[in-house]
Design a protein around this motif. Structure first.
Motif, PDB file in Angstrom:
ATOM      1  N   ARG A   1     -48.648  57.204  67.454  1.00 17.83           N
ATOM      2  CA  ARG A   1     -48.109  55.900  67.044  1.00 17.83           C
ATOM      3  C   ARG A   1     -47.198  55.992  65.820  1.00 17.83           C
ATOM      4  NH1 ARG A   1     -53.629  53.934  67.868  1.00 17.83           N
ATOM      5  NH2 ARG A   1     -53.851  53.764  65.608  1.00 17.83           N
ATOM      6  N   GLU A   2     -47.356  57.060  65.038  1.00 13.74           N
ATOM      7  CA  GLU A   2     -46.629  57.148  63.773  1.00 13.74           C
ATOM      8  C   GLU A   2     -45.421  58.080  63.809  1.00 13.74           C
ATOM      9  OE1 GLU A   2     -47.266  55.225  61.193  1.00 13.74           O
ATOM     10  OE2 GLU A   2     -48.860  54.290  62.384  1.00 13.74           O
ATOM     11  N   PHE A   3     -45.359  58.953  64.826  1.00 17.31           N
ATOM     12  CA  PHE A   3     -44.282  59.941  64.869  1.00 17.31           C
ATOM     13  C   PHE A   3     -43.558  59.881  66.205  1.00 17.31           C
ATOM     14  CE2 PHE A   3     -47.196  61.508  61.685  1.00 17.31           C
ATOM     15  CZ  PHE A   3     -46.361  61.949  60.671  1.00 17.31           C
ATOM     16  N   ASP A   4     -42.253  60.246  66.151  1.00 18.45           N
ATOM     17  CA  ASP A   4     -41.460  60.287  67.372  1.00 18.45           C
ATOM     18  C   ASP A   4     -41.861  61.457  68.257  1.00 18.45           C
ATOM     19  OD1 ASP A   4     -39.455  58.122  66.737  1.00 18.45           O
ATOM     20  OD2 ASP A   4     -39.155  59.444  65.019  1.00 18.45           O
ATOM     21  N   VAL A   5     -42.140  62.598  67.644  1.00 15.35           N
ATOM     22  CA  VAL A   5     -42.526  63.806  68.369  1.00 15.35           C
ATOM     23  C   VAL A   5     -43.735  64.424  67.683  1.00 15.35           C
ATOM     24  CG1 VAL A   5     -41.839  66.127  69.096  1.00 15.35           C
ATOM     25  CG2 VAL A   5     -40.177  64.264  69.173  1.00 15.35           C
ATOM     26  N   VAL A   6     -44.751  64.733  68.470  1.00 14.86           N
ATOM     27  CA  VAL A   6     -45.932  65.427  67.970  1.00 14.86           C
ATOM     28  C   VAL A   6     -46.061  66.729  68.755  1.00 14.86           C
ATOM     29  CG1 VAL A   6     -48.428  65.346  67.590  1.00 14.86           C
ATOM     30  CG2 VAL A   6     -47.065  63.246  67.407  1.00 14.86           C
ATOM     31  N   ILE A   7     -45.965  67.858  68.064  1.00 13.30           N
ATOM     32  CA  ILE A   7     -46.074  69.164  68.699  1.00 13.30           C
ATOM     33  C   ILE A   7     -47.403  69.786  68.277  1.00 13.30           C
ATOM     34  CG2 ILE A   7     -45.069  71.471  68.904  1.00 13.30           C
ATOM     35  CD1 ILE A   7     -42.348  70.253  68.376  1.00 13.30           C
ATOM     36  N   LEU A   8     -48.239  70.085  69.261  1.00 10.05           N
ATOM     37  CA  LEU A   8     -49.548  70.666  69.001  1.00 10.05           C
ATOM     38  C   LEU A   8     -49.489  72.166  69.273  1.00 10.05           C
ATOM     39  CD1 LEU A   8     -51.810  68.036  70.831  1.00 10.05           C
ATOM     40  CD2 LEU A   8     -50.986  67.988  68.470  1.00 10.05           C
ATOM     41  N   ASP A   9     -49.701  72.954  68.231  1.00 10.39           N
ATOM     42  CA  ASP A   9     -49.799  74.403  68.398  1.00 10.39           C
ATOM     43  C   ASP A   9     -51.261  74.717  68.723  1.00 10.39           C
ATOM     44  OD1 ASP A   9     -49.840  77.124  68.318  1.00 10.39           O
ATOM     45  OD2 ASP A   9     -49.347  77.323  66.193  1.00 10.39           O
ATOM     46  N   ALA A  10     -51.558  74.886  70.034  1.00  7.25           N
ATOM     47  CA  ALA A  10     -52.938  75.091  70.471  1.00  7.25           C
ATOM     48  C   ALA A  10     -53.338  76.564  70.489  1.00  7.25           C
ATOM     49  CB  ALA A  10     -53.144  74.481  71.861  1.00  7.25           C
ATOM     50  N   GLY A  11     -52.456  77.450  70.062  1.00 13.05           N
ATOM     51  CA  GLY A  11     -52.816  78.857  69.940  1.00 13.05           C
ATOM     52  C   GLY A  11     -52.946  79.563  71.277  1.00 13.05           C
ATOM     53  N   GLY A  12     -53.397  80.815  71.199  1.00 14.65           N
ATOM     54  CA  GLY A  12     -53.547  81.628  72.398  1.00 14.65           C
ATOM     55  C   GLY A  12     -54.974  82.022  72.680  1.00 14.65           C
ATOM     56  N   HIS A  13     -55.928  81.273  72.131  1.00 14.59           N
ATOM     57  CA  HIS A  13     -57.333  81.601  72.317  1.00 14.59           C
ATOM     58  C   HIS A  13     -58.057  80.413  72.945  1.00 14.59           C
ATOM     59  CE1 HIS A  13     -56.571  85.075  69.720  1.00 14.59           C
ATOM     60  NE2 HIS A  13     -55.926  84.232  68.928  1.00 14.59           N
ATOM     61  N   VAL A  14     -58.873  80.684  73.944  1.00 17.72           N
ATOM     62  CA  VAL A  14     -59.578  79.634  74.670  1.00 17.72           C
ATOM     63  C   VAL A  14     -60.599  78.971  73.752  1.00 17.72           C
ATOM     64  CG1 VAL A  14     -61.060  79.128  76.625  1.00 17.72           C
ATOM     65  CG2 VAL A  14     -59.273  80.862  76.831  1.00 17.72           C
ATOM     66  N   SER A  15     -60.562  77.640  73.710  1.00 16.86           N
ATOM     67  CA  SER A  15     -61.503  76.871  72.886  1.00 16.86           C
ATOM     68  C   SER A  15     -61.544  75.442  73.391  1.00 16.86           C
ATOM     69  CB  SER A  15     -61.067  76.899  71.412  1.00 16.86           C
ATOM     70  OG  SER A  15     -59.829  76.240  71.237  1.00 16.86           O
ATOM     71  N   PRO A  16     -62.585  74.678  73.056  1.00 15.35           N
ATOM     72  CA  PRO A  16     -62.629  73.261  73.450  1.00 15.35           C
ATOM     73  C   PRO A  16     -61.464  72.460  72.891  1.00 15.35           C
ATOM     74  CG  PRO A  16     -64.813  74.021  72.805  1.00 15.35           C
ATOM     75  CD  PRO A  16     -63.862  75.119  72.445  1.00 15.35           C
ATOM     76  N   SER A  17     -61.045  72.780  71.658  1.00 16.40           N
ATOM     77  CA  SER A  17     -59.922  72.050  71.069  1.00 16.40           C
ATOM     78  C   SER A  17     -58.629  72.334  71.830  1.00 16.40           C
ATOM     79  CB  SER A  17     -59.757  72.430  69.595  1.00 16.40           C
ATOM     80  OG  SER A  17     -59.555  73.824  69.450  1.00 16.40           O
ATOM     81  N   GLN A  18     -58.468  73.570  72.321  1.00 15.67           N
ATOM     82  CA  GLN A  18     -57.285  73.887  73.116  1.00 15.67           C
ATOM     83  C   GLN A  18     -57.273  73.085  74.418  1.00 15.67           C
ATOM     84  OE1 GLN A  18     -56.702  77.547  75.580  1.00 15.67           O
ATOM     85  NE2 GLN A  18     -55.267  78.102  73.970  1.00 15.67           N
ATOM     86  N   ALA A  19     -58.425  73.003  75.083  1.00 17.42           N
ATOM     87  CA  ALA A  19     -58.520  72.223  76.321  1.00 17.42           C
ATOM     88  C   ALA A  19     -58.216  70.752  76.047  1.00 17.42           C
ATOM     89  CB  ALA A  19     -59.903  72.380  76.931  1.00 17.42           C
ATOM     90  N   ALA A  20     -58.688  70.227  74.906  1.00 15.86           N
ATOM     91  CA  ALA A  20     -58.409  68.831  74.557  1.00 15.86           C
ATOM     92  C   ALA A  20     -56.920  68.612  74.337  1.00 15.86           C
ATOM     93  CB  ALA A  20     -59.205  68.443  73.314  1.00 15.86           C
ATOM     94  N   CYS A  21     -56.240  69.593  73.741  1.00 16.50           N
ATOM     95  CA  CYS A  21     -54.791  69.481  73.534  1.00 16.50           C
ATOM     96  C   CYS A  21     -54.052  69.396  74.866  1.00 16.50           C
ATOM     97  CB  CYS A  21     -54.287  70.684  72.734  1.00 16.50           C
ATOM     98  SG  CYS A  21     -54.775  70.687  71.007  1.00 16.50           S
ATOM     99  N   VAL A  22     -54.498  70.172  75.841  1.00 14.24           N
ATOM    100  CA  VAL A  22     -53.886  70.132  77.167  1.00 14.24           C
ATOM    101  C   VAL A  22     -54.093  68.767  77.807  1.00 14.24           C
ATOM    102  CG1 VAL A  22     -53.970  71.123  79.490  1.00 14.24           C
ATOM    103  CG2 VAL A  22     -54.097  72.614  77.482  1.00 14.24           C
ATOM    104  N   GLU A  23     -55.278  68.186  77.588  1.00 12.90           N
ATOM    105  CA  GLU A  23     -55.617  66.924  78.232  1.00 12.90           C
ATOM    106  C   GLU A  23     -54.820  65.755  77.667  1.00 12.90           C
ATOM    107  OE1 GLU A  23     -59.680  64.547  79.539  1.00 12.90           O
ATOM    108  OE2 GLU A  23     -59.728  65.941  77.850  1.00 12.90           O
ATOM    109  N   VAL A  24     -54.584  65.721  76.348  1.00  6.83           N
ATOM    110  CA  VAL A  24     -53.940  64.558  75.732  1.00  6.83           C
ATOM    111  C   VAL A  24     -52.423  64.640  75.751  1.00  6.83           C
ATOM    112  CG1 VAL A  24     -55.921  64.229  74.212  1.00  6.83           C
ATOM    113  CG2 VAL A  24     -53.977  65.564  73.400  1.00  6.83           C
ATOM    114  N   ALA A  25     -51.855  65.770  76.141  1.00  6.14           N
ATOM    115  CA  ALA A  25     -50.409  65.975  76.028  1.00  6.14           C
ATOM    116  C   ALA A  25     -49.630  65.262  77.119  1.00  6.14           C
ATOM    117  CB  ALA A  25     -50.090  67.470  76.058  1.00  6.14           C
ATOM    118  N   ASP A  26     -48.411  64.855  76.770  1.00  6.94           N
ATOM    119  CA  ASP A  26     -47.467  64.379  77.773  1.00  6.94           C
ATOM    120  C   ASP A  26     -46.890  65.561  78.549  1.00  6.94           C
ATOM    121  OD1 ASP A  26     -47.493  61.560  77.107  1.00  6.94           O
ATOM    122  OD2 ASP A  26     -46.510  62.157  75.248  1.00  6.94           O
TER     123      ASP A  26
END
Length: 531
Positions: free
Chosen positions: A253-278
Motif C-alpha cells: 500500500r505504501e510503495f509502487d514496487v516491492v522487491i522481495l529477495d527470498a534468497g536461495g535456501h528453502v524456508s517457510p518465509s521463502q514459500a510465503a514470499c512466493v505465495e504473496v507475490a504478483d
C-alpha cells in the motif's frame, strides 16, 4: 477468474457441486476440504475469492468457521450450503458473515446466481480497499526474486532491479526487502547498518500498523528503501509466513514496487514470499545442479499450493558461452516461462560495485539496458508513480496476471510456430536430395536383381540351342526369345571352347555407372552335347 475453495464432507455433494461449477465460466476450483480445520488452513494459504462450506461439515460449528474465515480475510465471500434454506437459516448464516446460502439439492440457476452475487461483492470490496484504504492510490507490485540455490546471484539481481527502477523512474517509491532471514546479504551489498530489521517488525505482527513497518524501512542514498534481514540468525524464527504476509500487505500500500529477495535456501518465509507475490522470478545458472535444484523447488511450491510452475518466470544468470551445459537447454527442462533476457558472466564488471558497495558504480550502459529489459519482461516497467490527488482505478491482480500470461503464451506460441515452420522448411530442403538418392539406389538394385534372374534363363536357353545346332547365332536367338523385350536389347552370346557358353545382358532402365554399380551382367553355362 474467481478462485474457489470448497468445504464439503460428503463426496456425493462434492461431485454434484463440482459438476455444476465446471459449467460456469470464470470459476476455478482450487481445493476441496473434508473438515473445518482443513478448510480454514486452505483459506489462509490459498487466499481464494469465494469459500463454499456445508453446514454439516464438522467438527466445529459452521457459524464459527465462517466468522474465523471472514475475520482473517474480510474480502472473501463465504457461501453456506444448507439442506433446508429457510429465512431463519439465511439470517443465521448472514449474521455469521456469509454472503448467501445455496440450497441442496443443487440447481444450476441457484448456484450460478449465488456465485455471481458473491463475485460482484468481492469485486466491490476489493476496489473499495484499493481506493479508500490507500487514499485513492494504486496498490504496488510485489516481485519475489528466488534463487534456484545459493550462489546463483539472487541478491545481485534483486538489488540491481531495484536500482534500475529508481534510475529510470526517479519519483517511484521502491522497497527492497531482504527475506533471506538466515543469510541475507542486501545490507552488505548496499553497505547499510541498521538498528531494526524485518524480525523486529514481525515480533509485533498481531498488532501491526503502517507506521511500525515504515519505521523499520531505511532510505538508502541510492534512492532505494530497504527493509533488512536480522543480524542475529536466532531472530529468523519470528518471521513467520503470517507475519510476512501482513508486512508485505502494508508495504504494497505504501510503495509502487516491492522487491522481495527470498534468497536461495528453502524456508517457510521463502514459500510465503512466493505465495504473496504478483510475479515470481527464479534465478538460475545453466548448470546441472542449479537446474535440478530449480525443478525440485518449483515442484515443492506446487505441492504446497503456494505457486504454480507455469506461472513463474526464470532468469538465466552468469551465462558463459563456453559452458558445457548450454543456456538454450533450460527452457526444455521446465514449464515455467524462461525469459529472453539473459545475464552474461560479468565477474570483473560486478567487482567494482561489490568493492564500493554501490550498484551505481557500474557505468556500463549495456548492463543497465539488460536490467531495463528484464524489468519489462517481469512486468515492473508497467509500474508508474502514484498521483498525489487523483484517484486511479486498477483491475484485480489475477486479471492483470491473466492478461500478461495470455499475452506471453500467445507471443511464445507465435515464436514457436515460426521457429517450427522454418525448421520444417529447412529440413525438407535438406532431406529431399537424400530421399531421391536413396530411391535411385534402391531402383538400381532391384533392376540389377531382375537382370541377373533373366540372364540365367537366357544362358540356359542359349546352351540348349548351341548343344543341338552348334551355331552361336541360333543360340543368341534362343536367348533373346526367352527374356522380355527390355532385357533382350544389347544381349550378346559368346563361347569359350565347345563346352562353355556365356550370355552378356545389359541392365535396362538403370544408371548404375553414376553410383559405381555394374551396368551389365554375364552368366555362363556348360554345354551338354547331344548324342
Amino acid at each position: 477468474m474467481s478462485d474457489i475453495v470448497i468445504g464439503l464432507g460428503d463426496q456425493n455433494l462434492v461431485a454434484d457441486l463440482t459438476g455444476i461449477l465446471q459449467e460456469i465460466d470464470d470459476v476455478s476450483i482450487k481445493a476441496v476440504a473434508g473438515s473445518t480445520q482443513e478448510l480454514v488452513d486452505l483459506s489462509r494459504r490459498m487466499r481464494p475469492d469465494i469459500v463454499i462450506i456445508y453446514q454439516e461439515i464438522g467438527p466445529e460449528p459452521v457459524t464459527e468457521i465462517i466468522r474465523d474465515i471472514t475475520a482473517q480475510r474480510p474480502d472473501v465471500a463465504v457461501l453456506e450450503v444448507s439442506d433446508t434454506r429457510t429465512p431463519a437459516t439465511v439470517v443465521k448464516a448472514m449474521e455469521a458473515g456469509a454472503r448467501g446460502v445455496i440450497a441442496y439439492p443443487f440447481s444450476f440457476p441457484d448456484v450460478s446466481s449465488r456465485l455471481e452475487l458473491a463475485q460482484e461483492w468481492v469485486s466491490h470490496i476489493r476496489k473499495f480497499q484499493t481506493g479508500e484504504d490507500t487514499g485513492g492510490r494504486q496498490r504496488g507490485t510485489v516481485l519475489t526474486v528466488v534463487g534456484a540455490k545459493g550462489g546463483v546471484g539472487t541478491t545481485t539481481v534483486a538489488t540491481h532491479l531495484a536500482q534500475d527502477q529508481v534510475l529510470k523512474h526517479s519519483q517511484a517509491k521502491v522497497c527492497l526487502v531482504d527475506v533471506d532471514v538466515e543469510k541475507g546479504d542486501v545490507g552488505a551489498v548496499l553497505d547499510v547498518r541498521q538498528s531494526v530489521s524485518i524480525a523486529d517488525v514481525a515480533k509485533v505482527a498481531e498488532d501491526l500498523g503502517t507506521q511500525t513497518v515504515l519505521d523499520a524501512v531505511i532510505l538508502h542514498e541510492t534512492g532505494i528503501h530497504v527493509l533488512l534481514a536480522p543480524v542475529d540468525v536466532r531472530e529468523a524464527d519470528f518471521v513467520t509466513p503470517e507475519a510476512l504476509q501482513a508486512i508485505v500487505e502494508i508495504l504494497r500500500r505504501e510503495f509502487d514496487v516491492v522487491i522481495l529477495d527470498a534468497g536461495g535456501h528453502v524456508s517457510p518465509s521463502q514459500a510465503a514470499c512466493v505465495e504473496v507475490a504478483d510475479e515470481v522470478l527464479v534465478v538460475t545458472t545453466s548448470d546441472v545442479m542449479s537446474v535440478r535444484a530449480m525443478r525440485r523447488r518449483m515442484m515443492a511450491w506446487t505441492a504446497l499450493a503456494v505457486g504454480d510452475e507455469a506461472d513463474m518466470r526464470v532468469l538465466i544468470n552468469k551465462v558463459d558461452k563456453s559452458s558445457i551445459f548450454p543456456a538454450a537447454s533450460v527452457p526444455k527442462l521446465t514449464t515455467a516461462r524462461v525469459l529472453e533476457t539473459r545475464i552474461p558472466l560479468s565477474s570483473r564488471l560486478l567487482e567494482t560495485a561489490q568493492n564500493e558497495r554501490d550498484p551505481r558504480a557500474i557505468t556500463e550502459v549495456a548492463w543497465w539496458r539488460l536490467f531495463t529489459e528484464l524489468r519489462r519482461e517481469v512486468g515492473l516497467e508497467r509500474t508508474t508513480v502514484r498521483p498525489a490527488a487523483v484517484e486511479r482505478k486498477r483491475g484485480s491482480r489475477r486479471e492483470r496476471r491473466g492478461r500478461d500470461k495470455s499475452a506471453a503464451r500467445s507471443e511464445s506460441g507465435e515464436r514457436t510456430s515460426r521457429r517450427e515452420a522454418g525448421g520444417i522448411a529447412l529440413e525438407n530442403s535438406v532431406m529431399i536430395p537424400f530421399v531421391l538418392l536413396l530411391a535411385a539406389i534402391c531402383w538400381q538394385i532391384a533392376v540389377t536383381g531382375m537382370t541377373f534372374i533373366w540372364a540365367g534363363h537366357a544362358t540356359t536357353a542359349a546352351a540348349r540351342s548351341y548343344a543341338v545346332s552348334g551355331q552361336t547365332g541360333q543360340a543368341r536367338s534362343a536367348a533373346v526369345d526367352s527374356v522380355p523385350g527390355p532385357f533382350s536389347s544389347g544381349l550378346s552370346v559368346s563361347t569359350s571352347g565347345p563346352e562353355q557358353i556365356a550370355v552378356t545382358m545389359r541392365i535396362p532402365l538403370g544408371f548404375g555407372g553414376a553410383f559405381g554399380l555394374p551396368t551389365s551382367l554375364t552368366t555362363t553355362r556348360t554345354v551338354v552335347n547331344e548324342p
